[in-house]
Design a protein around this motif. Structure first.
Motif, short mmCIF file in Angstrom:
data_model
loop_
_atom_site.label_atom_id
_atom_site.label_comp_id
_atom_site.label_asym_id
_atom_site.label_seq_id
_atom_site.Cartn_x
_atom_site.Cartn_y
_atom_site.Cartn_z
N TYR A 19 -15.97 5.81 8.26
CA TYR A 19 -16.73 5.05 9.25
C TYR A 19 -15.81 4.43 10.30
O TYR A 19 -16.15 4.35 11.47
N ARG A 20 -14.62 4.01 9.90
CA ARG A 20 -13.67 3.46 10.86
C ARG A 20 -13.23 4.54 11.84
O ARG A 20 -13.24 4.33 13.05
N ARG A 25 -11.82 3.42 15.72
CA ARG A 25 -11.13 2.14 15.59
C ARG A 25 -9.86 2.32 14.78
O ARG A 25 -9.82 3.11 13.83
N THR A 26 -8.84 1.56 15.11
CA THR A 26 -7.60 1.59 14.34
C THR A 26 -7.73 0.66 13.14
O THR A 26 -8.59 -0.23 13.11
N GLN A 27 -6.84 0.84 12.19
CA GLN A 27 -6.82 -0.07 11.05
C GLN A 27 -6.55 -1.49 11.51
O GLN A 27 -7.12 -2.44 10.99
N GLU A 28 -5.67 -1.64 12.49
CA GLU A 28 -5.34 -2.97 13.01
C GLU A 28 -6.57 -3.64 13.62
O GLU A 28 -6.82 -4.83 13.39
N GLU A 29 -7.36 -2.89 14.39
CA GLU A 29 -8.57 -3.46 15.01
C GLU A 29 -9.57 -3.92 13.95
O GLU A 29 -10.10 -5.03 14.04
N VAL A 30 -9.82 -3.07 12.98
CA VAL A 30 -10.80 -3.40 11.95
C VAL A 30 -10.30 -4.56 11.10
O VAL A 30 -11.05 -5.50 10.81
N ALA A 31 -9.05 -4.52 10.72
CA ALA A 31 -8.49 -5.58 9.88
C ALA A 31 -8.58 -6.94 10.57
O ALA A 31 -8.97 -7.93 9.96
N GLU A 32 -8.23 -6.96 11.86
CA GLU A 32 -8.31 -8.22 12.60
C GLU A 32 -9.75 -8.73 12.67
O GLU A 32 -10.01 -9.91 12.48
N LYS A 33 -10.69 -7.82 12.90
CA LYS A 33 -12.09 -8.21 13.02
C LYS A 33 -12.65 -8.80 11.73
O LYS A 33 -13.42 -9.75 11.76
N VAL A 34 -12.24 -8.25 10.58
CA VAL A 34 -12.79 -8.73 9.32
C VAL A 34 -11.90 -9.73 8.60
O VAL A 34 -12.25 -10.23 7.53
N GLY A 35 -10.75 -10.04 9.17
CA GLY A 35 -9.91 -11.10 8.62
C GLY A 35 -9.04 -10.70 7.44
O GLY A 35 -8.80 -11.51 6.55
N THR A 37 -5.42 -8.06 6.39
CA THR A 37 -4.27 -7.42 7.03
C THR A 37 -4.51 -5.91 7.13
O THR A 37 -5.26 -5.33 6.33
N ALA A 38 -3.86 -5.30 8.11
CA ALA A 38 -3.95 -3.85 8.26
C ALA A 38 -3.39 -3.16 7.01
O ALA A 38 -3.89 -2.12 6.58
N ARG A 39 -2.37 -3.75 6.42
CA ARG A 39 -1.77 -3.18 5.20
C ARG A 39 -2.78 -3.18 4.05
O ARG A 39 -2.87 -2.21 3.30
N PHE A 40 -3.56 -4.27 3.92
CA PHE A 40 -4.57 -4.32 2.86
C PHE A 40 -5.66 -3.29 3.12
O PHE A 40 -6.11 -2.60 2.19
N LEU A 41 -6.10 -3.15 4.38
CA LEU A 41 -7.10 -2.14 4.72
C LEU A 41 -6.58 -0.74 4.40
O LEU A 41 -7.31 0.09 3.84
N MET A 42 -5.33 -0.47 4.72
CA MET A 42 -4.74 0.82 4.41
C MET A 42 -4.77 1.06 2.89
O MET A 42 -5.12 2.16 2.44
N ASN A 46 -6.86 4.04 0.99
CA ASN A 46 -6.11 5.00 0.18
C ASN A 46 -6.32 4.80 -1.32
O ASN A 46 -5.61 5.37 -2.14
N GLU A 47 -7.29 3.96 -1.66
CA GLU A 47 -7.69 3.70 -3.04
C GLU A 47 -6.59 3.09 -3.90
O GLU A 47 -6.59 3.22 -5.11
N GLU A 48 -5.65 2.40 -3.26
CA GLU A 48 -4.62 1.69 -4.01
C GLU A 48 -5.11 0.31 -4.42
O GLU A 48 -4.59 -0.30 -5.34
N LYS A 49 -6.10 -0.20 -3.72
CA LYS A 49 -6.69 -1.51 -4.00
C LYS A 49 -8.20 -1.37 -4.03
O LYS A 49 -8.77 -0.52 -3.36
#
Length: 82
Positions: A19-20, A25-35, A37-42, A46-49
């Protein structure tokens, strides 16, 4: 055991990513919007978290109506494909 504890959400990361990407949208854009980090979204994508229900609820409340509609559609699609 609560119903939310029984749900298998292991496949949610690729759905987030789809959906992103579909929204161009970039990971950075989505991460910032939902509060988050881009690293957490990644890691989510990638199913690491696995996100906690608390993260979902807090972030959902911050979305505009259009974004909430996208989320509801994604959830409905997941339920239809169980």
């Amino acid at each position: 055991m609560a119903e939310t504890e029984k749900m298998d959400i292991s496949y949610i990361g690729p759905i987030f990513k789809k959906y992103r990407v579909d929204a161009n949208r970039t990971q950075e854009e989505v991460a910032e919007k939902v509060g988050i980090t881009a690293r957490f979204l990644m890691a989510l994508e990638n199913e690491e978290k696995r996100p906690s229900i608390d993260i979902h609820l807090r972030q959902y409340m911050r979305l505009n109506d259009r974004d909430k509609s996208v989320i509801r559609t994604a959830i409905q699609e997941m339920l239809n494909n169980r």
